[in-house]
Design a protein around this motif. Structure first.
Motif, PDB file in Angstrom:
ATOM      1  N   THR A 356      45.120 -25.090  75.606  1.00 59.91           N
ATOM      2  CA  THR A 356      44.656 -23.799  75.820  1.00 59.91           C
ATOM      3  C   THR A 356      43.540 -23.589  74.593  1.00 59.91           C
ATOM      4  O   THR A 356      42.779 -23.127  74.872  1.00 59.91           O
ATOM      5  CB  THR A 356      45.709 -22.700  75.836  1.00 59.91           C
ATOM      6  OG1 THR A 356      46.627 -23.201  76.721  1.00 59.91           O
ATOM      7  CG2 THR A 356      45.393 -21.311  75.756  1.00 59.91           C
ATOM      8  N   THR A 374      45.933 -19.976  81.730  1.00 62.08           N
ATOM      9  CA  THR A 374      46.245 -19.774  80.625  1.00 62.08           C
ATOM     10  C   THR A 374      45.167 -19.275  79.672  1.00 62.08           C
ATOM     11  O   THR A 374      45.361 -18.013  79.067  1.00 62.08           O
ATOM     12  CB  THR A 374      47.273 -20.649  79.744  1.00 62.08           C
ATOM     13  OG1 THR A 374      48.407 -21.131  80.872  1.00 62.08           O
ATOM     14  CG2 THR A 374      47.788 -20.281  78.517  1.00 62.08           C
ATOM     15  N   LYS A 377      43.456 -15.816  79.916  1.00 61.16           N
ATOM     16  CA  LYS A 377      44.194 -14.717  79.719  1.00 61.16           C
ATOM     17  C   LYS A 377      44.206 -14.767  78.232  1.00 61.16           C
ATOM     18  O   LYS A 377      45.167 -13.912  77.557  1.00 61.16           O
ATOM     19  CB  LYS A 377      45.503 -14.660  80.379  1.00 61.16           C
ATOM     20  CG  LYS A 377      45.447 -14.566  81.828  1.00 61.16           C
ATOM     21  CD  LYS A 377      46.888 -14.644  82.422  1.00 61.16           C
ATOM     22  CE  LYS A 377      46.750 -14.716  83.809  1.00 61.16           C
ATOM     23  NZ  LYS A 377      48.089 -14.705  84.675  1.00 61.16           N
ATOM     24  N   SER A 378      43.824 -15.609  77.597  1.00 58.67           N
ATOM     25  CA  SER A 378      44.098 -15.997  75.874  1.00 58.67           C
ATOM     26  C   SER A 378      43.597 -14.508  75.167  1.00 58.67           C
ATOM     27  O   SER A 378      42.485 -14.311  75.539  1.00 58.67           O
ATOM     28  CB  SER A 378      43.540 -17.262  75.489  1.00 58.67           C
ATOM     29  OG  SER A 378      43.696 -17.158  73.925  1.00 58.67           O
ATOM     30  N   LYS A 388      34.208 -10.090  81.140  1.00 60.34           N
ATOM     31  CA  LYS A 388      35.783 -10.069  81.685  1.00 60.34           C
ATOM     32  C   LYS A 388      35.543 -10.141  83.162  1.00 60.34           C
ATOM     33  O   LYS A 388      36.588 -10.520  83.944  1.00 60.34           O
ATOM     34  CB  LYS A 388      36.634  -8.888  81.346  1.00 60.34           C
ATOM     35  CG  LYS A 388      38.063  -8.943  81.831  1.00 60.34           C
ATOM     36  CD  LYS A 388      38.780  -7.726  81.128  1.00 60.34           C
ATOM     37  CE  LYS A 388      40.309  -8.100  81.614  1.00 60.34           C
ATOM     38  NZ  LYS A 388      40.516  -8.379  82.955  1.00 60.34           N
ATOM     39  N   ASP A 392      37.990 -12.586  85.565  1.00 55.48           N
ATOM     40  CA  ASP A 392      38.689 -12.025  86.853  1.00 55.48           C
ATOM     41  C   ASP A 392      38.265 -12.830  88.098  1.00 55.48           C
ATOM     42  O   ASP A 392      38.939 -13.072  88.865  1.00 55.48           O
ATOM     43  CB  ASP A 392      38.582 -10.605  86.813  1.00 55.48           C
ATOM     44  CG  ASP A 392      39.123  -9.823  85.762  1.00 55.48           C
ATOM     45  OD1 ASP A 392      40.151 -10.391  85.057  1.00 55.48           O
ATOM     46  OD2 ASP A 392      38.899  -8.751  85.552  1.00 55.48           O
ATOM     47  N   ALA A 395      39.586 -16.222  88.073  1.00 58.11           N
ATOM     48  CA  ALA A 395      41.150 -16.322  88.205  1.00 58.11           C
ATOM     49  C   ALA A 395      41.549 -15.957  89.620  1.00 58.11           C
ATOM     50  O   ALA A 395      42.688 -15.965  90.023  1.00 58.11           O
ATOM     51  CB  ALA A 395      42.024 -15.401  87.042  1.00 58.11           C
TER      52      ALA A 395
END
Length: 449
Positions: A356, A374, A377-378, A388, A392, A395
Motif C-alpha cells: 500500500t 486499499t 482510500k489511503s 478525488k 472514485d 474504485a
C-alpha cells in the motif's frame, strides 16, 4: 500533476500489433515455462527492470520506488532501464540474456492478451496464490480484468488511468448551467447551450465530439453504456449488444447538434494539439472535455483564465443510478518468461503493485490513480480535491475497460475506423456497419489464433 501520455501508449499498441507474429514465437524460442521458477529469492542477486517513463520527475519517482524496495529487500538489487518502448521490450524478451529485462512495465493494456497468449510474460496466478494475495479483492474490478486473458494473469496493475469530464465553470455560469450533466440527455443540452457561433465557425464550442478529437474514442464513449465486446464463445458482440448502437447514435447526434462533421473538423484543424499548452480546453475554445486524470495538472500548469470543474462522465438516461462510473486503463507490469530470476522478480513485482505505501508513494509522485483498493482510500494520498473524482471512478465496480484479445487492440482499431466512416457520413447504415465490423473482428481474431 502531468503524467505519462496515453496517446503515446496507443501508438505503441499499434506497433506491438505489427510484431504479433514474432511474439508468438517467443515460447518456442526460449523453451521457458510460465511456471516452476526455482531461483532462491533470498540469495544476493540483481534483476533488470525496464520501464517506459522518461520525464525527469517520473524517472525520479521510479528511482525512489526502487530504492524503497531495496531497503526492504537488501539482497535484491534492481538495475533500472528507462524510456523503453514496447518494441524495444519485445526485442529484448525475444533475445533473452543477462541484460534482458526480468521485469517489464508497459503503458499498453490493449496488448495483455498478446503478452499472455504468446508466453512473453509468465502467468502470475501461482505466485499470487503462494503469497496468499487475492487479486479480486486487491485491485479495482476493471484493473483486475484488463491484466489477464483466458485465465492467464500475466500482468498486474501498476497505477491506473480513469476518464472523466472536465468543464469550464465560467462558461457554465454564463450559459446558466448550475451543475455538470449526469445523463447524456443533459450533456447534449448543455453542449448546445455552451456553443457560441462565430460566422461559419465557433467562438466557443461546447464539446468536440469527433472521434479524431482528444480522447473522444469509440471505447471511451462506449464505456459509459457498459458494453460487452465479446460473447462467451469469443465472438464479437458489437452488432448485438444495444450498448454499441446507443453509443454510436449518441456521438452522431452530438456531431449533428453542434454543426455537423465538416464544420467541426474545420474548427478542430485550427486548434492546439492534445499535449501542448494550447489544448483547446486550456484556452477556453472548448468548454467541456472528456479526458483522463492527467489533464487536471496539465491544464492548471497553463494558468487558465477560468476555474476548472471535474466530474464523472454522463451515463445513459436509463442507467442514471450508475452515474459515477467511467473508463479505466493504466500501466501494467509483468515478469519475463526468459528470466532465470523469476522468484526474485516476483518479490519486486509484488512490492511495487500490492504494498500500500509503495503504491501510494508512487501515485503521489507520478500523479496517476492508485491501483489497489486499499491505496485508493489511503490517508497518505496527496492530491488536488478535484482529483478525488478519478479515485472514485477507479474504485467504482460499474466502471469498465476494454477486454483483452489475442491480437491486442486490433478490434478496437477496427471499431474506431468504422466510427470515422459513420460520423463523416461515408457509412449511413449503422446496423449493417456494425455487422460488417463484427465480422471483420472475428476474421482477424481467427487469423491470429
Amino acid at each position: 500533476m502531468p503524467s505519462r501520455t496515453p496517446a503515446v501508449a496507443r501508438k505503441t499498441a499499434f506497433a506491438l500489433t505489427a510484431a504479433a507474429s514474432s511474439l508468438a514465437l517467443l515460447t518456442a524460442c526460449t523453451g521457458q515455462s510460465s511456471s516452476g521458477a526455482d531461483d532462491d529469492a533470498s540469495a544476493n542477486t540483481t534483476i533488470n527492470f525496464w520501464h517506459g517513463w522518461s520525464s525527469a520527475s517520473e524517472v525520479a519517482a521510479v528511482k525512489s520506488l526502487v530504492a524503497d524496495f531495496e531497503k526492504t529487500h537488501p539482497n535484491i538489487h534492481v538495475n533500472v532501464v528507462g524510456n523503453m518502448t514496447d518494441d524495444k521490450v519485445n526485442q529484448a524478451l525475444r533475445g533473452g540474456g543477462d541484460k534482458a529485462p526480468d521485469v517489464i512495465s508497459s503503458f499498453t493494456t490493449n496488448n495483455v492478451g498478446k503478452f499472455c497468449s504468446s508466453g512473453a510474460l509468465i502467468d502470475l496466478n501461482p505466485f499470487f496464490k503462494k503469497a496468499g494475495i487475492d487479486p479480486e479483492t486487491t485491485f479495482p474490478k476493471a484493473m483486475n480484468e484488463y491484466t489477464q486473458f483466458d485465465g492467464n494473469r500475466c500482468t498486474v496493475p501498476l497505477l491506473g488511468d480513469a476518464y472523466g469530464l472536465y468543464y469550464n465553470k465560467m462558461a457554465f455560469e454564463k450559459a446558466g448551467i448550475t451543475s455538470p450533466p449526469k445523463t447524456w440527455s443533459e450533456f447534449r443540452a448543455d453542449a448546445k447551450k455552451l456553443t457560441i457561433a462565430k460566422g461559419d465557425s465557433y467562438q466557443q464550442l461546447g464539446f468536440m465530439p469527433d472521434y479524431h478529437g482528444w480522447e473522444t474514442t469509440t471505447e471511451h464513449y462506449a464505456a459509459q453504456f457498459s458494453p460487452k465486446y465479446f460473447t462467451s464463445d469469443g465472438k464479437s458482440n458489437i452488432a448485438k449488444d444495444p450498448a454499441f448502437t446507443q453509443a454510436f447514435t449518441l456521438q452522431k447526434n452530438l456531431v449533428d447538434d453542434l454543426g455537423g462533421f465538416q464544420k467541426l473538423e474545420k474548427y478542430r484543424a485550427t486548434l492546439g494539439d492534445e499535449w501542448g499548452d494550447k489544448h483547446p480546453f486550456h484556452t477556453g475554445q472548448v468548454a467541456m472535455q472528456l479526458d483522463g486524470e492527467w489533464r487536471l495538472g496539465m491544464a492548471l500548469a497553463t494558468k487558465p483564465k477560468f476555474d476548472i470543474g471535474v466530474a464523472p462522465l454522463p451515463v445513459p438516461d436509463d442507467q442514471a443510478a450508475q452515474y459515477g462510473k467511467g473508463y479505466i486503463t493504466g500501466t501494467i507490469a509483468g515478469i519475463a518468461s526468459t528470466s532465470k530470476k523469476q522468484n526474485a522478480a516476483w518479490e519486486f513485482v509484488k512490492y511495487i503493485t500490492t504494498d500500500t505505501d509503495a503504491v501510494v508513494n508512487f501515485s503521489n509522485a507520478i500523479h496517476n490513480v492508485p491501483s489497489t483498493l486499499t491505496a485508493l482510500k489511503s490517508p497518505k494520498l496527496k492530491y488536488d480535491p478535484r482529483f478525488k473524482t478519478f479515485l472514485d471512478i477507479a474504485a467504482n465496480p460499474d466502471s469498465t475497460t476494454s477486454p483483452a484479445s489475442i491480437n491486442g487492440g486490433v478490434y478496437l482499431t477496427t471499431i474506431q475506423n468504422f466510427g470515422y466512416d459513420y460520423e463523416s457520413g461515408k457509412t449511413k447504415d449503422l446496423k449493417a456497419g456494425l455487422a460488417a465490423t463484427a465480422k471483420q473482428i472475428d476474421t482477424d481474431i481467427a487469423q491470429a489464433q
